[in-house]
Every structure is written in structure tokens, then in C-alpha cells.
Write a protein that holds these residues in place. Sequence first.
Motif, PDB file in Angstrom:
ATOM      1  N   ASN A 141      -6.279   6.207   0.164  1.00  0.00           N
ATOM      2  CA  ASN A 141      -6.814   7.465  -0.358  1.00  0.00           C
ATOM      3  C   ASN A 141      -8.316   7.284  -0.541  1.00  0.00           C
ATOM      4  N   PHE A 142      -9.048   8.382  -0.550  1.00  0.00           N
ATOM      5  CA  PHE A 142     -10.491   8.293  -0.787  1.00  0.00           C
ATOM      6  C   PHE A 142     -10.998   9.614  -1.319  1.00  0.00           C
ATOM      7  N   THR A 143     -12.187   9.558  -1.871  1.00  0.00           N
ATOM      8  CA  THR A 143     -12.886  10.780  -2.278  1.00  0.00           C
ATOM      9  C   THR A 143     -14.370  10.616  -1.965  1.00  0.00           C
ATOM     10  N   PRO A 144     -14.991  11.561  -1.267  1.00  0.00           N
ATOM     11  CA  PRO A 144     -16.440  11.509  -1.036  1.00  0.00           C
ATOM     12  C   PRO A 144     -17.186  11.941  -2.289  1.00  0.00           C
ATOM     13  N   PHE A 145     -18.417  11.435  -2.432  1.00  0.00           N
ATOM     14  CA  PHE A 145     -19.309  11.872  -3.508  1.00  0.00           C
ATOM     15  C   PHE A 145     -20.735  11.674  -3.029  1.00  0.00           C
ATOM     16  N   GLU A 146     -21.452  12.781  -2.820  1.00  0.00           N
ATOM     17  CA  GLU A 146     -22.826  12.745  -2.309  1.00  0.00           C
ATOM     18  C   GLU A 146     -22.854  11.898  -1.033  1.00  0.00           C
ATOM     19  N   ASP A 147     -23.609  10.781  -1.003  1.00  0.00           N
ATOM     20  CA  ASP A 147     -23.653   9.953   0.209  1.00  0.00           C
ATOM     21  C   ASP A 147     -22.749   8.721   0.083  1.00  0.00           C
ATOM     22  N   LYS A 148     -21.761   8.793  -0.806  1.00  0.00           N
ATOM     23  CA  LYS A 148     -20.844   7.680  -1.010  1.00  0.00           C
ATOM     24  C   LYS A 148     -19.423   8.060  -0.573  1.00  0.00           C
ATOM     25  N   LEU A 149     -18.639   7.045  -0.327  1.00  0.00           N
ATOM     26  CA  LEU A 149     -17.207   7.225  -0.140  1.00  0.00           C
ATOM     27  C   LEU A 149     -16.512   6.216  -1.049  1.00  0.00           C
ATOM     28  N   ILE A 150     -15.649   6.714  -1.943  1.00  0.00           N
ATOM     29  CA  ILE A 150     -14.922   5.837  -2.860  1.00  0.00           C
ATOM     30  C   ILE A 150     -13.480   5.775  -2.382  1.00  0.00           C
ATOM     31  N   ALA A 151     -12.984   4.565  -2.158  1.00  0.00           N
ATOM     32  CA  ALA A 151     -11.685   4.379  -1.520  1.00  0.00           C
ATOM     33  C   ALA A 151     -10.720   3.623  -2.420  1.00  0.00           C
ATOM     34  N   TYR A 152      -9.460   4.058  -2.400  1.00  0.00           N
ATOM     35  CA  TYR A 152      -8.359   3.289  -2.985  1.00  0.00           C
ATOM     36  C   TYR A 152      -7.824   2.421  -1.852  1.00  0.00           C
ATOM     37  N   THR A 153      -7.976   1.117  -1.985  1.00  0.00           N
ATOM     38  CA  THR A 153      -7.614   0.207  -0.897  1.00  0.00           C
ATOM     39  C   THR A 153      -6.348  -0.558  -1.240  1.00  0.00           C
ATOM     40  N   LYS A 154      -5.715  -1.088  -0.198  1.00  0.00           N
ATOM     41  CA  LYS A 154      -4.491  -1.865  -0.395  1.00  0.00           C
ATOM     42  C   LYS A 154      -4.316  -2.813   0.782  1.00  0.00           C
ATOM     43  N   GLU A 189       2.480  -6.390  -9.729  1.00  0.00           N
ATOM     44  CA  GLU A 189       3.336  -5.210  -9.597  1.00  0.00           C
ATOM     45  C   GLU A 189       2.659  -4.129  -8.744  1.00  0.00           C
ATOM     46  N   GLN A 190       1.352  -3.968  -8.914  1.00  0.00           N
ATOM     47  CA  GLN A 190       0.634  -2.970  -8.140  1.00  0.00           C
ATOM     48  C   GLN A 190       0.665  -3.297  -6.653  1.00  0.00           C
ATOM     49  N   VAL A 191       0.528  -4.570  -6.309  1.00  0.00           N
ATOM     50  CA  VAL A 191       0.550  -4.963  -4.893  1.00  0.00           C
ATOM     51  C   VAL A 191       1.853  -4.522  -4.236  1.00  0.00           C
ATOM     52  N   LEU A 192       2.976  -4.715  -4.925  1.00  0.00           N
ATOM     53  CA  LEU A 192       4.265  -4.310  -4.359  1.00  0.00           C
ATOM     54  C   LEU A 192       4.386  -2.793  -4.284  1.00  0.00           C
ATOM     55  N   LEU A 193       4.068  -2.096  -5.369  1.00  0.00           N
ATOM     56  CA  LEU A 193       4.194  -0.637  -5.365  1.00  0.00           C
ATOM     57  C   LEU A 193       3.260   0.004  -4.346  1.00  0.00           C
ATOM     58  N   ASP A 194       2.146  -0.644  -4.045  1.00  0.00           N
ATOM     59  CA  ASP A 194       1.196  -0.089  -3.087  1.00  0.00           C
ATOM     60  C   ASP A 194       1.629  -0.276  -1.638  1.00  0.00           C
ATOM     61  N   ILE A 195       2.795  -0.903  -1.427  1.00  0.00           N
ATOM     62  CA  ILE A 195       3.337  -0.946  -0.066  1.00  0.00           C
ATOM     63  C   ILE A 195       3.607   0.474   0.419  1.00  0.00           C
ATOM     64  N   PHE A 196       4.020   1.346  -0.508  1.00  0.00           N
ATOM     65  CA  PHE A 196       4.179   2.757  -0.161  1.00  0.00           C
ATOM     66  C   PHE A 196       2.821   3.324   0.225  1.00  0.00           C
ATOM     67  N   SER A 197       2.809   4.222   1.191  1.00  0.00           N
ATOM     68  CA  SER A 197       1.542   4.737   1.713  1.00  0.00           C
ATOM     69  C   SER A 197       0.770   5.546   0.678  1.00  0.00           C
ATOM     70  N   CYS A 198       1.472   6.175  -0.248  1.00  0.00           N
ATOM     71  CA  CYS A 198       0.795   6.994  -1.258  1.00  0.00           C
ATOM     72  C   CYS A 198       1.202   6.529  -2.642  1.00  0.00           C
ATOM     73  N   SER A 199       0.332   5.795  -3.281  1.00  0.00           N
ATOM     74  CA  SER A 199       0.566   5.320  -4.644  1.00  0.00           C
ATOM     75  C   SER A 199      -0.781   5.164  -5.311  1.00  0.00           C
ATOM     76  N   GLY A 200      -0.779   5.144  -6.644  1.00  0.00           N
ATOM     77  CA  GLY A 200      -2.043   5.130  -7.363  1.00  0.00           C
ATOM     78  C   GLY A 200      -2.756   6.456  -7.194  1.00  0.00           C
ATOM     79  N   GLY A 201      -3.965   6.554  -7.716  1.00  0.00           N
ATOM     80  CA  GLY A 201      -4.667   7.823  -7.629  1.00  0.00           C
ATOM     81  C   GLY A 201      -6.171   7.673  -7.759  1.00  0.00           C
ATOM     82  N   ILE A 202      -6.891   8.631  -7.163  1.00  0.00           N
ATOM     83  CA  ILE A 202      -8.347   8.627  -7.203  1.00  0.00           C
ATOM     84  C   ILE A 202      -8.848  10.050  -6.977  1.00  0.00           C
ATOM     85  N   ASP A 203      -9.856  10.469  -7.768  1.00  0.00           N
ATOM     86  CA  ASP A 203     -10.454  11.786  -7.572  1.00  0.00           C
ATOM     87  C   ASP A 203     -11.766  11.847  -8.345  1.00  0.00           C
ATOM     88  N   LEU A 204     -12.477  12.960  -8.178  1.00  0.00           N
ATOM     89  CA  LEU A 204     -13.730  13.194  -8.872  1.00  0.00           C
ATOM     90  C   LEU A 204     -13.549  14.256  -9.941  1.00  0.00           C
TER      91      LEU A 204
END
Length: 332
Positions: free
Chosen positions: A119-132, A160-175
Motif C-alpha cells: 500500500n502507499f500514499t503520495p504526499f507532495e513530492d514524496k511517496l510513503i509506502a507500507y512494505t512487506k 506476528e506482523q511478518v506472518l499477517l503481512d503475507i496477506f496482500s492487504c494488511s496494516g494501514g496507511i493514509d494521510l
Amino acid sequence: MTNTEKSSPKEPNFQSLAELQDNLSLLGSPSSFDIMEDGRIVLTDLNSPKMIIYDQDGNQEKVIQAEGNGPLQFQNPSIVKYYDGKIYLWCSQQLKLITYTPDGDPIEEFKIFDRAISNFTPFEDKLIAYTKGGFMDSYIQVYDLGLGKLEKSLGEVSNEQVLLDIFSCSGGIDLKNNYLIYIPSDELKINKFDLTTMQSIEETSLTDEEFQVGEIKTNPVDMVNSDFNQAVKFINENSTVTGISALDKGMVLISEVGYYEGDAQKGITNSSHRFDKYYVLDDNFELTQVYKSNKILGASPCLMTTKGNSLYQLIQGQKENDEGFVIKTIDF
């Protein structure tokens, strides 16, 4: 609102917004979508790699198919976002970001990323990414697109997060205004980061007895490599955060609680004990309402977005003998 009213979940009342039409190209496996400023819809499809722009009524306006390895081409368009007059598309196979005009004309591409993004969210000239991908150092990466480099890493990663993040959509990020809001997949702990000062400023934790995640004492990557069935069992039996999205008034945190029945070979065989929970918060991170519903057949946590004070969800097969896709919405 009293604490009892806040914690007593309501059934969400989703309303149909639009049925997506196949007037230009057949929609196969949508991976992500967003609502643009004018109400049009942009969507990525992994089936025959393409990005599709729809009008507000669900009619296809333009289909962008650019399969390949060349400049401004993509192979696996897994995530799409709209921000400040641009469409941002992520190609998961090439670790590449491509920007477009709202009408789907390519602008430029960026190849500065060294790990998978869910997942990711742009902000001005940045890109903030949730990585796994098994990395234990951090899970939030702030990239400076203008300078073409990684600027900041955030977020401690648990086993625990490493395992749960095997799913393509987990965790969250936004502005939210100039703040980055992010949350791991394994706990209801919301983090707030000021993107103007580049400083962490706040953490807020929610309490919910239904949200339960067991402890993993072994190396999660070793578990996946040595006993994938056990890893899948852990994912099926534990709660997970599947998203957090900003609203005009506050935000909504989305999770799954309960358990699935199934395994790595058979897949999920019974979802009747698994539920979606939506925690609606005001701008001060105070809980205002909780919604809860059974898992919807044909629904994916990847296919959700917000605009204004509404949550939008893309769902497949809402009519008998119909494999079409419908966008449903709920107002908070």
C-alpha cells in the motif's frame, strides 16, 4: 456518546453506488481502485494487465494496456491511487511507480524502490509506502521522488506482523492533513507522523477484546519456509488490521476478527466465524462508533477506499449467476 454505545457494534448499511460495465474491456481480477476528485473511478486489473478509468456511472472511458518492460510500461498493476491531480500506479513485478494525468496519459516513472509494497500514499513530492516481504527493520518507507532516494524508515516490525503481512492487504496507511497515519497488521495501535517536520508525534491504541493475535516466538521467516501450513493456520486463526483511511471528519480503521476454517491446500472453507469491524474515529482519535458484519463473499480488503465521509468497497457477484462487480458505499 457513552462507552457502551461506542463499543456496541452496529451493522453497516452499504448502498450500491455503481455497477462496473465491460463496454470497452472485460474486467477480470481487479487489484485496487480509487475515486478521483471529479467522482470518476480508476481501477487496476491483474487478469490482462491494464488500468481502467470509469465515469461516475460505472461506464468505461479509457483502458490503458501497457504490458512490457519498457519505459512507462507495466506488467503487474497491483495498486492505484489518485492524489492532487495525478494517478499513481504501482507495478509489483518491476518495483516501479508510474504517474498519469486524470485522463490516463502517462507522465513519468520512478524506479527507486528495493522492496515489495502492499500500500502507499503520495504526499507532495514524496511517496510513503507500507512494505512487506519478511523485512524486520521497518515497514514504512518515505521516498523522495524528486531526489530519487529513500528519506526515512519508520515502524518496528514484530514476528506476528511478518506472518499477517503475507496477506496482500494488511496494516494501514493514509494521510490526514499533513500527517501520515499508519498502523501495523497485528495490533490496534495508530501512529501519527508529521510530514512537514519529519517527526513522530503521537500514538493511540484502541482496546477491543475481539481483536486477538497470538504470540510467535520463533523466526517468522523460518516458519514460512519450513512449515507454511502452520503459518497459514496462524493467519486464519488470528485477527488482523486490513486498513485505515482518512475521512473529512476523522478516519476509519478496518480489521478482521474471529477465525477462518481452512488450510494452505484447501484454502478457506468456512468464513462464517470471521467478521469485518470498522472503528470510526474523530480527528482526535476518539472512538465514535463501531460497525461489524460477516465477511462478504466476493469482497477483498484490497478493494476499499474513502472519499469525503464515505467508504467505498468493490464487491464481486452480488447478483445470482452474475460475476460482475459493484461498488458499494457507506456514509460515516
